[in-house]
Design a protein around this motif. Structure first.
Motif, PDB file in Angstrom:
ATOM      1  N   GLN A 170       0.831  -1.195   0.000  1.00 29.18           N
ATOM      2  CA  GLN A 170       0.000   0.000   0.000  1.00 29.18           C
ATOM      3  C   GLN A 170       0.870   1.250   0.000  1.00 29.18           C
ATOM      4  O   GLN A 170       1.881   1.316   0.695  1.00 29.18           O
ATOM      5  N   MET A 171       0.451   2.234  -0.765  1.00 26.59           N
ATOM      6  CA  MET A 171       1.157   3.506  -0.794  1.00 26.59           C
ATOM      7  C   MET A 171       0.920   4.249   0.507  1.00 26.59           C
ATOM      8  O   MET A 171      -0.221   4.409   0.939  1.00 26.59           O
ATOM      9  N   PRO A 172       1.959   4.709   1.199  1.00 27.72           N
ATOM     10  CA  PRO A 172       1.768   5.371   2.495  1.00 27.72           C
ATOM     11  C   PRO A 172       0.946   6.654   2.375  1.00 27.72           C
ATOM     12  O   PRO A 172       1.148   7.462   1.475  1.00 27.72           O
ATOM     13  N   PHE A 173       0.012   6.808   3.307  1.00 20.32           N
ATOM     14  CA  PHE A 173      -0.769   8.040   3.421  1.00 20.32           C
ATOM     15  C   PHE A 173      -1.164   8.175   4.892  1.00 20.32           C
ATOM     16  O   PHE A 173      -0.676   7.420   5.733  1.00 20.32           O
ATOM     17  N   THR A 174      -1.996   9.131   5.237  1.00 20.17           N
ATOM     18  CA  THR A 174      -2.377   9.330   6.631  1.00 20.17           C
ATOM     19  C   THR A 174      -3.878   9.520   6.769  1.00 20.17           C
ATOM     20  O   THR A 174      -4.554   9.999   5.845  1.00 20.17           O
ATOM     21  N   CYS A 175      -4.387   9.172   7.943  1.00 19.32           N
ATOM     22  CA  CYS A 175      -5.773   9.469   8.277  1.00 19.32           C
ATOM     23  C   CYS A 175      -5.918  10.958   8.583  1.00 19.32           C
ATOM     24  O   CYS A 175      -4.932  11.666   8.800  1.00 19.32           O
ATOM     25  N   ASP A 176      -7.153  11.420   8.605  1.00 22.74           N
ATOM     26  CA  ASP A 176      -7.422  12.817   8.944  1.00 22.74           C
ATOM     27  C   ASP A 176      -7.250  13.014  10.447  1.00 22.74           C
ATOM     28  O   ASP A 176      -7.908  12.352  11.255  1.00 22.74           O
ATOM     29  N   ARG A 177      -6.352  13.926  10.817  1.00 24.45           N
ATOM     30  CA  ARG A 177      -6.118  14.254  12.218  1.00 24.45           C
ATOM     31  C   ARG A 177      -5.972  15.762  12.352  1.00 24.45           C
ATOM     32  O   ARG A 177      -5.815  16.472  11.361  1.00 24.45           O
ATOM     33  N   ASN A 178      -6.015  16.246  13.568  1.00 27.48           N
ATOM     34  CA  ASN A 178      -5.985  17.694  13.807  1.00 27.48           C
ATOM     35  C   ASN A 178      -4.566  18.180  14.060  1.00 27.48           C
ATOM     36  O   ASN A 178      -3.710  17.438  14.531  1.00 27.48           O
ATOM     37  N   GLY A 179      -4.324  19.456  13.760  1.00 24.40           N
ATOM     38  CA  GLY A 179      -3.057  20.082  14.090  1.00 24.40           C
ATOM     39  C   GLY A 179      -2.139  20.246  12.892  1.00 24.40           C
ATOM     40  O   GLY A 179      -2.294  19.593  11.849  1.00 24.40           O
ATOM     41  N   PHE A 180      -1.149  21.135  13.055  1.00 26.87           N
ATOM     42  CA  PHE A 180      -0.219  21.413  11.961  1.00 26.87           C
ATOM     43  C   PHE A 180       0.631  20.201  11.607  1.00 26.87           C
ATOM     44  O   PHE A 180       0.926  19.972  10.430  1.00 26.87           O
ATOM     45  N   ALA A 181       1.054  19.421  12.618  1.00 26.51           N
ATOM     46  CA  ALA A 181       1.886  18.241  12.349  1.00 26.51           C
ATOM     47  C   ALA A 181       1.144  17.254  11.457  1.00 26.51           C
ATOM     48  O   ALA A 181       1.729  16.668  10.537  1.00 26.51           O
ATOM     49  N   ALA A 182      -0.167  17.082  11.717  1.00 24.53           N
ATOM     50  CA  ALA A 182      -0.963  16.176  10.889  1.00 24.53           C
ATOM     51  C   ALA A 182      -1.090  16.713   9.466  1.00 24.53           C
ATOM     52  O   ALA A 182      -1.029  15.951   8.491  1.00 24.53           O
ATOM     53  N   THR A 183      -1.263  18.027   9.331  1.00 25.50           N
ATOM     54  CA  THR A 183      -1.331  18.651   8.001  1.00 25.50           C
ATOM     55  C   THR A 183      -0.016  18.462   7.257  1.00 25.50           C
ATOM     56  O   THR A 183       0.002  18.122   6.063  1.00 25.50           O
ATOM     57  N   TYR A 184       1.077  18.669   7.948  1.00 22.16           N
ATOM     58  CA  TYR A 184       2.419  18.514   7.383  1.00 22.16           C
ATOM     59  C   TYR A 184       2.632  17.096   6.866  1.00 22.16           C
ATOM     60  O   TYR A 184       3.099  16.882   5.734  1.00 22.16           O
ATOM     61  N   GLU A 185       2.264  16.103   7.686  1.00 19.79           N
ATOM     62  CA  GLU A 185       2.415  14.701   7.276  1.00 19.79           C
ATOM     63  C   GLU A 185       1.560  14.385   6.064  1.00 19.79           C
ATOM     64  O   GLU A 185       2.014  13.736   5.108  1.00 19.79           O
TER      65      GLU A 185
END
Length: 397
Positions: A170-185
């Motif tokens: 699977q291609m790495p991605f992220t779940c929706d989370r709060n905060g700038f660090a989550a946006t950055y990731e």
């Protein structure tokens, strides 16, 4: 004097050609991502069409999302699978979480392995080795602790496992989370990382990461098992490399790997980025030249100078247009990978995107001049070719 002029023009042509290739890669990633990702999962007729899968789940410690992440593995709509949890320390707090889920879902075949094996310097391989040896099925799924699964994720991965395919990841991605660090990731994994991943898969280049990967166990067995790759920290790259050398294909599934760690901050994520860059430099030395040039700000400046020399273009105007179009392409690609509304607005994206693009070259420089890697509580040194040794070795590899 003439030699200097020819040299300058040679560099200018090189930078402009490289810049043009980068735009081709943008287009490939956007169109291939639209074609490849988020396809409807089609059910095969009959449960016997789906092979049994042994899921290796290495864990260390806990975080606020661990319970919900692990629970998604118990609720998958897949006929035959087992979950093999791997914990190195008998006092690890994740054991209580595992036992509570085992009691909640007694019908799911689950085993807990406490205490790893010493088969190499790679902590993840050491942690998984006993579970791998006890696995029951012909397919192995290695899944990191922070990954969430959908009900049909295993089906999606198996549907991409053709007769000539040895690895589906699977291609790495992220779940929706709060905060700038989550946006950055999310911006990193949905733009720079996604572009590299999608283009590599389209061109059949090894881009394998081991966050969530399905493999044929028999091929691993023919190679000596996962312990064969215990002397590498980037075991995922070398596993895929060996599969390819043996004539097998690798492929990404249509669903990205949804990372959902409950503990995240900018500094920790930048440490991850630096560690991955060190691994790439050790495995593929040419990365030292080409990776910095793939960054928006770096190649934009180089191409702006080249265009001013070759075509008498205004370098500042060229640079600004380049940055704007790159920004727009990244927004389009991120939207494709997200497959829905983004959890932040356009202003947040601008800030996060600029931070990512400006910090990328700096993090790469740090990686080049320091080949030591800190992984949790342990430190390693990388040798050319990708082999690693622990600074305070517990075993020899």
């Amino acid at each position: 004097m003439a030699l200097m002029i020819y040299t300058l023009y040679g560099f200018a042509i090189f930078f402009f050609v490289f810049w043009s290739v980068m735009w081709l890669l943008h287009l490939i990633a956007i169109f291939y991502g639209k074609y490849r990702l988020h396809k409807k999962v089609e059910d095969k007729q009959g449960d016997d069409c789906y092979p049994g899968i042994s899921i290796l789940k290495p864990l260390m410690g806990t975080d606020p999302h661990l319970v919900s992440n692990l629970e998604t593995f118990f609720t998958m709509r897949y006929p035959t699978y087992e979950i093999l949890f791997c914990v190195e320390d008998e006092k690890d707090p994740s054991i209580d979480v595992i036992n509570s889920l085992i009691n909640k879902y007694p019908k799911v075949v689950t085993k807990l392995f406490i205490g790893g094996s010493l088969v190499g310097v790679n902590p993840k391989i050491n942690n998984m080795h006993r579970a791998y040896e006890a696995s029951s099925y012909d397919f192995i799924l290695i899944s990191d602790s922070g990954i969430r699964m959908k009900e049909d994720t295993l089906q999606d991965m198996v549907n991409h496992m053709t007769e000539k395919t040895g690895i589906v990841h699977q291609m790495p991605f992220t779940c929706d989370r709060n905060g700038f660090a989550a946006t950055y990731e999310k911006i990193y994994f949905g733009t720079a990382q996604a572009r590299m991943y999608l283009v590599a898969d389209c061109l059949r280049i090894n881009c394998h990461t081991g966050m969530s990967t399905l493999m044929r166990k028999q091929v691993l067995e023919d190679l000596g098992g996962i312990k064969t790759f215990g002397c590498y920290l980037a075991e995922d790259f070398f596993i895929a490399k060996t599969f390819i050398e043996k004539g097998w294909r690798t492929a990404i599934s249509s669903q990205p790997a949804m990372q959902n760690s409950g503990n995240y901050d900018v500094h920790s994520f930048q440490e991850r980025l630096t560690r991955w860059a060190k691994l790439r430099v050790a495995m593929l030395p040419l990365v030292i030249v080409f990776e910095p040039l793939s960054e928006c700000m770096v190649i934009g400046a180089c191409a702006g100078w080249a265009a001013s020399l070759l075509f008498k273009a205004e370098p500042l105007v060229f640079y600004l247009i380049h940055t704007l179009v790159w920004f727009m392409c990244d927004w389009i690609l991120l939207s494709i990978v997200q497959n829905g509304s983004l959890p932040f607005n356009k202003f947040d994206f601008i800030v996060g995107w600029l931070f990512r693009e400006c910090s990328g070259p700096y993090l790469f420089i740090i990686a080049v001049f320091d080949n030591s890697i800190r992984w949790r509580s342990r430190s390693f040194k990388l040798d050319w070719g990708g082999r690693a040794h622990e600074i305070k070795p517990r075993i020899k590899c």
